[in-house]
Design a protein around this motif. Sequence first.
Motif, PDB file in Angstrom:
ATOM      1  N   ALA A 196      26.554  67.217 -71.871  1.00 22.89           N
ATOM      2  CA  ALA A 196      25.186  67.136 -71.062  1.00 22.89           C
ATOM      3  C   ALA A 196      24.468  68.394 -70.543  1.00 22.89           C
ATOM      4  CB  ALA A 196      25.450  65.835 -70.217  1.00 22.89           C
ATOM      5  N   SER A 197      25.492  69.109 -69.824  1.00 21.76           N
ATOM      6  CA  SER A 197      25.056  70.193 -68.805  1.00 21.76           C
ATOM      7  C   SER A 197      24.523  71.462 -69.954  1.00 21.76           C
ATOM      8  CB  SER A 197      26.336  70.477 -68.309  1.00 21.76           C
ATOM      9  OG  SER A 197      25.931  71.817 -67.334  1.00 21.76           O
ATOM     10  N   ASP A 198      25.429  71.537 -71.036  1.00 22.22           N
ATOM     11  CA  ASP A 198      25.104  72.505 -71.999  1.00 22.22           C
ATOM     12  C   ASP A 198      23.913  72.548 -72.486  1.00 22.22           C
ATOM     13  OD1 ASP A 198      27.651  73.706 -71.282  1.00 22.22           O
ATOM     14  OD2 ASP A 198      28.440  73.113 -73.178  1.00 22.22           O
ATOM     15  N   GLN A 199      23.523  70.991 -72.897  1.00 21.45           N
ATOM     16  CA  GLN A 199      22.323  70.767 -73.739  1.00 21.45           C
ATOM     17  C   GLN A 199      20.991  70.464 -72.791  1.00 21.45           C
ATOM     18  OE1 GLN A 199      23.411  67.205 -76.143  1.00 21.45           O
ATOM     19  NE2 GLN A 199      25.362  68.306 -77.044  1.00 21.45           N
ATOM     20  N   GLY A 200      21.216  70.433 -71.418  1.00 19.07           N
ATOM     21  CA  GLY A 200      20.118  70.376 -70.409  1.00 19.07           C
ATOM     22  C   GLY A 200      19.652  68.977 -70.374  1.00 19.07           C
ATOM     23  N   LYS A 201      20.789  67.896 -70.469  1.00 19.06           N
ATOM     24  CA  LYS A 201      20.261  66.533 -70.490  1.00 19.06           C
ATOM     25  C   LYS A 201      21.286  66.140 -69.196  1.00 19.06           C
ATOM     26  CE  LYS A 201      20.282  66.298 -75.401  1.00 19.06           C
ATOM     27  NZ  LYS A 201      20.973  65.902 -76.689  1.00 19.06           N
ATOM     28  N   SER A 202      20.561  65.096 -68.860  1.00 17.68           N
ATOM     29  CA  SER A 202      21.330  63.999 -67.595  1.00 17.68           C
ATOM     30  C   SER A 202      22.614  63.617 -68.090  1.00 17.68           C
ATOM     31  CB  SER A 202      20.399  63.064 -67.044  1.00 17.68           C
ATOM     32  OG  SER A 202      20.268  62.068 -67.899  1.00 17.68           O
ATOM     33  N   LEU A 203      23.485  63.343 -67.501  1.00  9.55           N
ATOM     34  CA  LEU A 203      24.735  62.868 -67.946  1.00  9.55           C
ATOM     35  C   LEU A 203      24.349  61.254 -68.348  1.00  9.55           C
ATOM     36  CD1 LEU A 203      27.690  62.666 -68.410  1.00  9.55           C
ATOM     37  CD2 LEU A 203      28.153  62.176 -66.151  1.00  9.55           C
ATOM     38  N   GLU A 204      23.332  60.510 -67.643  1.00  8.26           N
ATOM     39  CA  GLU A 204      22.967  59.262 -67.768  1.00  8.26           C
ATOM     40  C   GLU A 204      22.460  59.141 -69.319  1.00  8.26           C
ATOM     41  OE1 GLU A 204      22.086  60.878 -65.079  1.00  8.26           O
ATOM     42  OE2 GLU A 204      22.622  59.763 -63.416  1.00  8.26           O
ATOM     43  N   ASP A 205      21.606  60.141 -69.650  1.00 10.78           N
ATOM     44  CA  ASP A 205      21.150  60.136 -71.143  1.00 10.78           C
ATOM     45  C   ASP A 205      22.038  60.242 -72.142  1.00 10.78           C
ATOM     46  OD1 ASP A 205      18.706  59.375 -70.025  1.00 10.78           O
ATOM     47  OD2 ASP A 205      17.612  61.131 -70.288  1.00 10.78           O
ATOM     48  N   HIS A 206      22.939  61.299 -71.701  1.00  8.96           N
ATOM     49  CA  HIS A 206      24.047  61.744 -72.855  1.00  8.96           C
ATOM     50  C   HIS A 206      24.844  60.655 -73.022  1.00  8.96           C
ATOM     51  CE1 HIS A 206      25.939  64.368 -75.724  1.00  8.96           C
ATOM     52  NE2 HIS A 206      26.897  64.323 -74.842  1.00  8.96           N
ATOM     53  N   PHE A 207      25.262  59.833 -71.933  1.00  6.98           N
ATOM     54  CA  PHE A 207      26.275  58.970 -71.911  1.00  6.98           C
ATOM     55  C   PHE A 207      25.663  57.783 -72.820  1.00  6.98           C
ATOM     56  CE2 PHE A 207      27.428  54.944 -69.652  1.00  6.98           C
ATOM     57  CZ  PHE A 207      28.827  54.821 -69.824  1.00  6.98           C
ATOM     58  N   SER A 208      24.446  57.503 -72.395  1.00  7.57           N
ATOM     59  CA  SER A 208      23.670  56.442 -73.377  1.00  7.57           C
ATOM     60  C   SER A 208      23.741  56.559 -74.789  1.00  7.57           C
ATOM     61  CB  SER A 208      22.197  56.290 -72.785  1.00  7.57           C
ATOM     62  OG  SER A 208      22.066  55.851 -71.400  1.00  7.57           O
ATOM     63  N   HIS A 209      23.411  57.901 -75.210  1.00  6.23           N
ATOM     64  CA  HIS A 209      23.485  58.153 -76.652  1.00  6.23           C
ATOM     65  C   HIS A 209      24.814  57.974 -77.179  1.00  6.23           C
ATOM     66  CE1 HIS A 209      23.153  61.602 -79.663  1.00  6.23           C
ATOM     67  NE2 HIS A 209      23.085  60.252 -80.236  1.00  6.23           N
ATOM     68  N   LEU A 210      25.795  58.496 -76.547  1.00  5.63           N
ATOM     69  CA  LEU A 210      27.279  58.374 -77.105  1.00  5.63           C
ATOM     70  C   LEU A 210      27.776  57.056 -77.135  1.00  5.63           C
ATOM     71  CD1 LEU A 210      28.613  61.467 -75.359  1.00  5.63           C
ATOM     72  CD2 LEU A 210      27.770  61.210 -77.787  1.00  5.63           C
ATOM     73  N   VAL A 211      27.367  55.972 -76.177  1.00  2.00           N
ATOM     74  CA  VAL A 211      27.829  54.601 -76.181  1.00  2.00           C
ATOM     75  C   VAL A 211      27.184  54.120 -77.548  1.00  2.00           C
ATOM     76  CG1 VAL A 211      27.770  52.424 -75.093  1.00  2.00           C
ATOM     77  CG2 VAL A 211      28.320  54.527 -73.730  1.00  2.00           C
ATOM     78  N   ILE A 212      25.784  54.176 -77.583  1.00  2.00           N
ATOM     79  CA  ILE A 212      25.194  53.827 -78.462  1.00  2.00           C
ATOM     80  C   ILE A 212      25.749  54.317 -80.093  1.00  2.00           C
ATOM     81  CG2 ILE A 212      22.845  53.610 -80.030  1.00  2.00           C
ATOM     82  CD1 ILE A 212      21.473  53.258 -77.281  1.00  2.00           C
ATOM     83  N   HIS A 213      25.826  55.381 -80.081  1.00  2.00           N
ATOM     84  CA  HIS A 213      26.661  56.054 -81.242  1.00  2.00           C
ATOM     85  C   HIS A 213      27.747  55.625 -81.334  1.00  2.00           C
ATOM     86  CE1 HIS A 213      27.106  59.601 -83.959  1.00  2.00           C
ATOM     87  NE2 HIS A 213      28.406  59.390 -83.666  1.00  2.00           N
ATOM     88  N   GLY A 214      28.317  55.394 -80.613  1.00  2.00           N
ATOM     89  CA  GLY A 214      30.072  54.748 -80.717  1.00  2.00           C
ATOM     90  C   GLY A 214      29.889  53.139 -81.289  1.00  2.00           C
TER      91      GLY A 214
END
Length: 170
Positions: free
Chosen positions: A108-126
């Motif tokens: 999330a940090s490396d991609q300039g995204k909030s942890l909340e948004d990246h987390f949301s993406h990964l839960v849905i992805h999984g």
Amino acid sequence: MTTTIDIDVRLDSPQWQARLPDAEARCGRLAATALEAVDLPDGVVELSIVLADDEAVRALNKGWRGKDAPTNVLSFAALDEEDAPLVEGAPLLLGDVILAFETCAAEASDQGKSLEDHFSHLVIHGVLHLLGFDHEDEEEAIEMEALESALLASLGIADPYGDEEEDEGP
């Protein structure tokens, strides 16, 4: 009859709670969003989400995939086996999704995204992996990424695959 969704969330790493105090509740909402993308059978549908750390995910990744490194998310789909038991009247077990805190936070940090948004993406992805979606070839990847992007957009989250310069927003 209707579908009842039972999502068990286990918090194995306190880092998730420290950075995302509502991580457990988010998991339920995000998994439900992904599950709404498919037609589920009537009855009870179960899955689990484990909020772990890099060490735990690294051990799973090594044991199951032969990769001695952590990864952001692992999905273990119970329905991957063609002969998976489907017992009438019993809950439909979809499987398990496991996320690694340190890897997710670093990405999330490396991609300039909030942890909340990246987390949301990964839960849905999984969860989509549990439902049979994959990205092993280009056609599958395009389908899965489009669905992820649409589901995230329905939650007000930017397209994780899109080019920021092309983002025109509402």
